[in-house]
Design a protein around this motif. Sequence first.
Motif, PDB file in Angstrom:
ATOM      1  N   TRP A  55       0.843  -1.200   0.000  1.00  0.00           N
ATOM      2  CA  TRP A  55       0.000   0.000   0.000  1.00  0.00           C
ATOM      3  C   TRP A  55       0.876   1.246   0.000  1.00  0.00           C
ATOM      4  CZ3 TRP A  55       0.723   3.485   3.894  1.00  0.00           C
ATOM      5  CH2 TRP A  55       1.342   3.035   5.077  1.00  0.00           C
ATOM      6  N   ILE A  56       0.300   2.360  -0.467  1.00  0.00           N
ATOM      7  CA  ILE A  56       0.986   3.661  -0.522  1.00  0.00           C
ATOM      8  C   ILE A  56      -0.017   4.746  -0.113  1.00  0.00           C
ATOM      9  CG2 ILE A  56       2.096   5.387  -2.007  1.00  0.00           C
ATOM     10  CD1 ILE A  56       2.961   3.098  -3.842  1.00  0.00           C
ATOM     11  N   PHE A  57       0.441   5.676   0.712  1.00  0.00           N
ATOM     12  CA  PHE A  57      -0.337   6.885   1.001  1.00  0.00           C
ATOM     13  C   PHE A  57       0.345   8.044   0.278  1.00  0.00           C
ATOM     14  CE2 PHE A  57      -1.020  10.822   3.388  1.00  0.00           C
ATOM     15  CZ  PHE A  57      -2.395  10.850   3.470  1.00  0.00           C
ATOM     16  N   SER A  58      -0.424   8.769  -0.499  1.00  0.00           N
ATOM     17  CA  SER A  58       0.131   9.863  -1.302  1.00  0.00           C
ATOM     18  C   SER A  58      -0.625  11.151  -0.992  1.00  0.00           C
ATOM     19  CB  SER A  58       0.004   9.529  -2.799  1.00  0.00           C
ATOM     20  OG  SER A  58       0.545  10.557  -3.590  1.00  0.00           O
ATOM     21  N   TRP A  59       0.131  12.257  -0.800  1.00  0.00           N
ATOM     22  CA  TRP A  59      -0.513  13.567  -0.611  1.00  0.00           C
ATOM     23  C   TRP A  59       0.366  14.665  -1.170  1.00  0.00           C
ATOM     24  CZ3 TRP A  59      -0.765  15.695   5.088  1.00  0.00           C
ATOM     25  CH2 TRP A  59       0.510  15.777   5.622  1.00  0.00           C
ATOM     26  N   THR A  69       5.139   7.576   2.291  1.00  0.00           N
ATOM     27  CA  THR A  69       4.535   6.733   3.321  1.00  0.00           C
ATOM     28  C   THR A  69       3.983   5.479   2.660  1.00  0.00           C
ATOM     29  OG1 THR A  69       3.957   8.713   4.585  1.00  0.00           O
ATOM     30  CG2 THR A  69       2.858   6.669   5.191  1.00  0.00           C
ATOM     31  N   ASN A  70       4.611   4.324   2.889  1.00  0.00           N
ATOM     32  CA  ASN A  70       4.203   3.080   2.223  1.00  0.00           C
ATOM     33  C   ASN A  70       4.752   1.888   2.994  1.00  0.00           C
ATOM     34  OD1 ASN A  70       6.986   2.394   1.009  1.00  0.00           O
ATOM     35  ND2 ASN A  70       6.593   4.500   0.276  1.00  0.00           N
ATOM     36  N   SER A  71       4.169   0.730   2.727  1.00  0.00           N
ATOM     37  CA  SER A  71       4.651  -0.503   3.386  1.00  0.00           C
ATOM     38  C   SER A  71       3.940  -1.710   2.783  1.00  0.00           C
ATOM     39  CB  SER A  71       4.403  -0.429   4.899  1.00  0.00           C
ATOM     40  OG  SER A  71       5.019  -1.525   5.551  1.00  0.00           O
ATOM     41  N   THR A  72       4.288  -2.887   3.285  1.00  0.00           N
ATOM     42  CA  THR A  72       3.657  -4.126   2.817  1.00  0.00           C
ATOM     43  C   THR A  72       2.329  -4.348   3.534  1.00  0.00           C
ATOM     44  OG1 THR A  72       4.858  -5.417   4.472  1.00  0.00           O
ATOM     45  CG2 THR A  72       5.878  -5.175   2.287  1.00  0.00           C
ATOM     46  N   ALA A  73       1.491  -5.193   2.925  1.00  0.00           N
ATOM     47  CA  ALA A  73       0.208  -5.576   3.526  1.00  0.00           C
ATOM     48  C   ALA A  73       0.024  -7.068   3.321  1.00  0.00           C
ATOM     49  CB  ALA A  73      -0.938  -4.803   2.878  1.00  0.00           C
ATOM     50  N   SER A  74      -0.848  -7.674   4.087  1.00  0.00           N
ATOM     51  CA  SER A  74      -1.090  -9.111   3.957  1.00  0.00           C
ATOM     52  C   SER A  74      -2.541  -9.410   4.299  1.00  0.00           C
ATOM     53  CB  SER A  74      -0.155  -9.906   4.881  1.00  0.00           C
ATOM     54  OG  SER A  74      -0.373  -9.546   6.241  1.00  0.00           O
ATOM     55  N   GLY A  75      -2.989 -10.611   3.933  1.00  0.00           N
ATOM     56  CA  GLY A  75      -4.358 -11.010   4.196  1.00  0.00           C
ATOM     57  C   GLY A  75      -5.320 -10.411   3.199  1.00  0.00           C
ATOM     58  N   TYR A  98      -3.070   4.068  -2.524  1.00  0.00           N
ATOM     59  CA  TYR A  98      -2.833   3.049  -3.560  1.00  0.00           C
ATOM     60  C   TYR A  98      -2.664   1.694  -2.858  1.00  0.00           C
ATOM     61  CZ  TYR A  98      -1.603   6.931  -6.718  1.00  0.00           C
ATOM     62  OH  TYR A  98      -1.622   8.073  -7.476  1.00  0.00           O
ATOM     63  N   ALA A  99      -3.108   0.636  -3.517  1.00  0.00           N
ATOM     64  CA  ALA A  99      -2.905  -0.722  -2.992  1.00  0.00           C
ATOM     65  C   ALA A  99      -2.768  -1.712  -4.149  1.00  0.00           C
ATOM     66  CB  ALA A  99      -4.072  -1.116  -2.081  1.00  0.00           C
ATOM     67  N   ASN A 100      -1.961  -2.758  -3.935  1.00  0.00           N
ATOM     68  CA  ASN A 100      -1.923  -3.849  -4.920  1.00  0.00           C
ATOM     69  C   ASN A 100      -2.044  -5.180  -4.200  1.00  0.00           C
ATOM     70  OD1 ASN A 100       0.642  -4.363  -3.926  1.00  0.00           O
ATOM     71  ND2 ASN A 100       1.512  -4.802  -5.935  1.00  0.00           N
ATOM     72  N   ASP A 101      -2.341  -6.231  -4.961  1.00  0.00           N
ATOM     73  CA  ASP A 101      -2.528  -7.558  -4.377  1.00  0.00           C
ATOM     74  C   ASP A 101      -1.422  -8.489  -4.859  1.00  0.00           C
ATOM     75  OD1 ASP A 101      -3.241  -8.161  -6.982  1.00  0.00           O
ATOM     76  OD2 ASP A 101      -5.398  -8.274  -6.549  1.00  0.00           O
ATOM     77  N   THR A 102      -1.510  -9.708  -4.413  1.00  0.00           N
ATOM     78  CA  THR A 102      -0.464 -10.674  -4.750  1.00  0.00           C
ATOM     79  C   THR A 102      -0.432 -11.033  -6.228  1.00  0.00           C
ATOM     80  OG1 THR A 102      -2.007 -12.434  -4.094  1.00  0.00           O
ATOM     81  CG2 THR A 102      -0.424 -11.676  -2.429  1.00  0.00           C
ATOM     82  N   ALA A 103      -1.516 -10.687  -6.941  1.00  0.00           N
ATOM     83  CA  ALA A 103      -1.544 -10.933  -8.392  1.00  0.00           C
ATOM     84  C   ALA A 103      -1.003  -9.744  -9.170  1.00  0.00           C
ATOM     85  CB  ALA A 103      -2.972 -11.250  -8.833  1.00  0.00           C
TER      86      ALA A 103
END
Length: 360
Positions: A55-59, A69-75, A98-103
């Motif tokens: 995920w990413i936070f943009s401003w 400001t960004n990091s990994t996400a899971s689940g 912004y967010a992306n998935d495992t695909a």
Amino acid sequence: LDDFGNRNQTEERTLTVDATAPGFSNNATNATLGRVDGNLTFNITLTDDLGLSYWIFSWNASGSWDNVTNSTASGTTYDLVINKSPVWPKKSISYRWYANDTAGNWNSSRTRSFLLLNTPPSNVTLDRPDNNSAITNRTPNFNWTAATDTDNESATYTLLIERVSCSDINNDCFTDLLNITGLNSTNYTLVQPLDVDSVYNWTVQAFDGENYSTFAARDNFTVDSLNAISLNVSTTNFGELNLGILDNTSDDSPVPITVSNEGNIIVNLSLYANQSLWLREPLNTTFFRFMAGNETTGAFNWSGSVTTFTNVTSYAQDFIKQLDWNRSKNIAEIELEVTSPTDEPDGKKETFVFVESVWY
């Protein structure tokens, strides 16, 4: 199936293609109550059918978009809470996620905007007049430190002066409150005079166009009365006079004595001599006379003053009423007239004239 009619097949397998990008919900923020250098909180919930990855936070608080400001996400569900502090005086700020998935599917949230609240300017610090001081200037200069403003807005100032007490002996207590607004600098010289023998409080407040600071802690000062005069021209020389000749200073030849009010109150003047100018004629005769004259128009009460030649005496005589202290009109003339007696012996003639002032 081969050339001999032999048939074979693999086991059945299912292939799933994930083309659905992550979603966003539960967007919330306290940014609408935020200020420069304040703490802003942003909340969001990320969801994905198979699995979240990043995920990413943009401003654009700095004026351009940043994604720092960004990091990994899971689940498949991921709740985010981040804190940001805008350090730039930008009133309108936009942000998005912004967010992306495992695909590898990316998605972005709706762009939202908010306005930072204005931060009031800081309080000022009073400088002059000093606290608990005594002054005689009735139109003093007031000075204070500049206010700071985190939004980089220019400040104007309100100067508030309030009289606490007045002990003027004539009860000339006129200036009880001055509220001077819209000052662009950190000092101001009064135009309206303050009352004498009076105690005043003063304070200053800053304004940045939207909000006021609180008033600075009040200082106080006392305006003392001052009775002071000066003889700007203290000598008149009539030169050599023939017997029986009259001469005076009304034509400025010779020049008259001039007296100025150097204090801060209106005064009355009186005059006397310590001895006669002549050996043959005493004081209080027409041989040595005086009157008030104008040096600056309106300096004193003309109708209440002695404006025709009057005999000089050994005792004080009032001759100028209400000589002003205002520096634009605080000077008067003392016109002198002498007549040499017809039987006066030769020699230098001299006397001393004394001028006294009292509160009118």
